[in-house]
Write a protein that holds these residues in place. Structure first.
Motif, PDB file in Angstrom:
ATOM      1  N   SER A 140       1.409  -4.487   3.066  1.00  0.00           N
ATOM      2  CA  SER A 140       2.755  -3.839   3.669  1.00  0.00           C
ATOM      3  C   SER A 140       2.896  -2.648   2.917  1.00  0.00           C
ATOM      4  O   SER A 140       2.555  -2.217   1.926  1.00  0.00           O
ATOM      5  N   ILE A 141       3.253  -1.762   4.075  1.00  0.00           N
ATOM      6  CA  ILE A 141       3.317  -0.372   3.667  1.00  0.00           C
ATOM      7  C   ILE A 141       4.594  -0.178   2.836  1.00  0.00           C
ATOM      8  O   ILE A 141       5.926  -0.367   3.317  1.00  0.00           O
TER       9      ILE A 141
ATOM     10  N   ASP B  19      -5.614   5.273   5.315  1.00  0.00           N
ATOM     11  CA  ASP B  19      -7.004   4.546   5.456  1.00  0.00           C
ATOM     12  C   ASP B  19      -6.689   3.174   5.763  1.00  0.00           C
ATOM     13  O   ASP B  19      -7.760   2.479   6.497  1.00  0.00           O
ATOM     14  N   ALA B  20      -5.742   2.344   5.101  1.00  0.00           N
ATOM     15  CA  ALA B  20      -5.483   0.980   5.300  1.00  0.00           C
ATOM     16  C   ALA B  20      -5.360   0.893   7.067  1.00  0.00           C
ATOM     17  O   ALA B  20      -6.041  -0.206   7.545  1.00  0.00           O
TER      18      ALA B  20
ATOM     19  N   TYR C 293       4.793  -3.279   8.579  1.00  0.00           N
ATOM     20  CA  TYR C 293       5.659  -2.556   8.141  1.00  0.00           C
ATOM     21  C   TYR C 293       7.068  -2.773   8.812  1.00  0.00           C
ATOM     22  O   TYR C 293       6.944  -3.420   9.885  1.00  0.00           O
ATOM     23  N   CYS C 294       8.267  -2.223   8.358  1.00  0.00           N
ATOM     24  CA  CYS C 294       9.414  -2.612   8.893  1.00  0.00           C
ATOM     25  C   CYS C 294      10.211  -1.049   8.457  1.00  0.00           C
ATOM     26  O   CYS C 294       9.719  -0.099   8.312  1.00  0.00           O
ATOM     27  N   LYS C 295      11.354  -0.994   8.551  1.00  0.00           N
ATOM     28  CA  LYS C 295      12.284   0.232   8.192  1.00  0.00           C
ATOM     29  C   LYS C 295      11.907   0.628   6.932  1.00  0.00           C
ATOM     30  O   LYS C 295      11.702   1.771   6.629  1.00  0.00           O
ATOM     31  N   ASN C 296      12.317  -0.139   5.861  1.00  0.00           N
ATOM     32  CA  ASN C 296      12.208   0.164   4.536  1.00  0.00           C
ATOM     33  C   ASN C 296      11.409  -0.611   3.422  1.00  0.00           C
ATOM     34  O   ASN C 296      11.399  -0.596   2.407  1.00  0.00           O
ATOM     35  N   SER C 297      10.670  -1.678   3.976  1.00  0.00           N
ATOM     36  CA  SER C 297       9.640  -2.559   3.450  1.00  0.00           C
ATOM     37  C   SER C 297      10.346  -3.931   3.163  1.00  0.00           C
ATOM     38  O   SER C 297       9.754  -4.878   2.487  1.00  0.00           O
TER      39      SER C 297
ATOM     40  N   VAL D 184       0.852  -1.123  -0.020  1.00  0.00           N
ATOM     41  CA  VAL D 184      -0.044  -0.026   0.121  1.00  0.00           C
ATOM     42  C   VAL D 184       0.940   1.153  -0.110  1.00  0.00           C
ATOM     43  O   VAL D 184       1.891   1.428   0.730  1.00  0.00           O
ATOM     44  N   SER D 185       0.580   2.236  -0.763  1.00  0.00           N
ATOM     45  CA  SER D 185       1.525   3.406  -0.869  1.00  0.00           C
ATOM     46  C   SER D 185       1.082   4.301   0.344  1.00  0.00           C
ATOM     47  O   SER D 185       0.239   4.064   1.221  1.00  0.00           O
TER      48      SER D 185
END
Length: 126
Positions: free
Chosen positions: A102-103, A25-26, A78-82, A18-19
């Motif tokens: 995942s963000i 919203d997510a 999410y994590c640090k940078n995906s 997800v962006s």
């Protein structure tokens, strides 16, 4: 033999990201927001409402916690940078979780966009 970067790229081909524009919203629609970074990273700052389940413990925690047993839960991770989040989302998909997002860019992108993070404070001792 694949290296870590190749494994992340392969996982990203099979998961849903997800962006940042859609992440808020997510998160609002999620049953759980899961930060898969290590505990010390989580304490340095995390997205409000997140629970911390480090990547190395994810499958075990998901299998042992009745609150996370329902494979129909809406989950955002999410994590640090995906990278770790992509691997986590792939593992969760293999475990039967149907709604995992995942963000994209992880908390690094979140913070770069000036979105808020929670930084727990330690009590004052005099």
């Amino acid at each position: 033999m694949k290296n870590a970067h190749q494994m992340v790229e392969a996982a990203k081909a099979h998961i849903k990201e997800v962006s940042l524009d859609q992440a808020g919203d997510a998160i609002k629609q999620a049953d759980f927001l899961i930060d898969v970074r290590e505990a010390d990273e989580f304490r340095e700052g995390h997205i409000a409402g997140a629970i911390n389940i480090p990547r190395g413990l994810l499958e075990f925690k998901l299998s042992a916690d009745p609150a996370l047993d329902d494979r129909g839960l809406n989950l955002v991770i999410y994590c640090k940078n995906s990278g770790r989040a992509a691997l986590s989302a792939q593992a969760m998909k293999e475990m039967g979780y149907a709604h995992v997002l995942s963000i994209s860019g992880g908390i690094d992108a979140w913070q770069a966009a000036d979105k808020p993070v929670v930084k727990p404070s330690l009590p004052e001792f005099d």
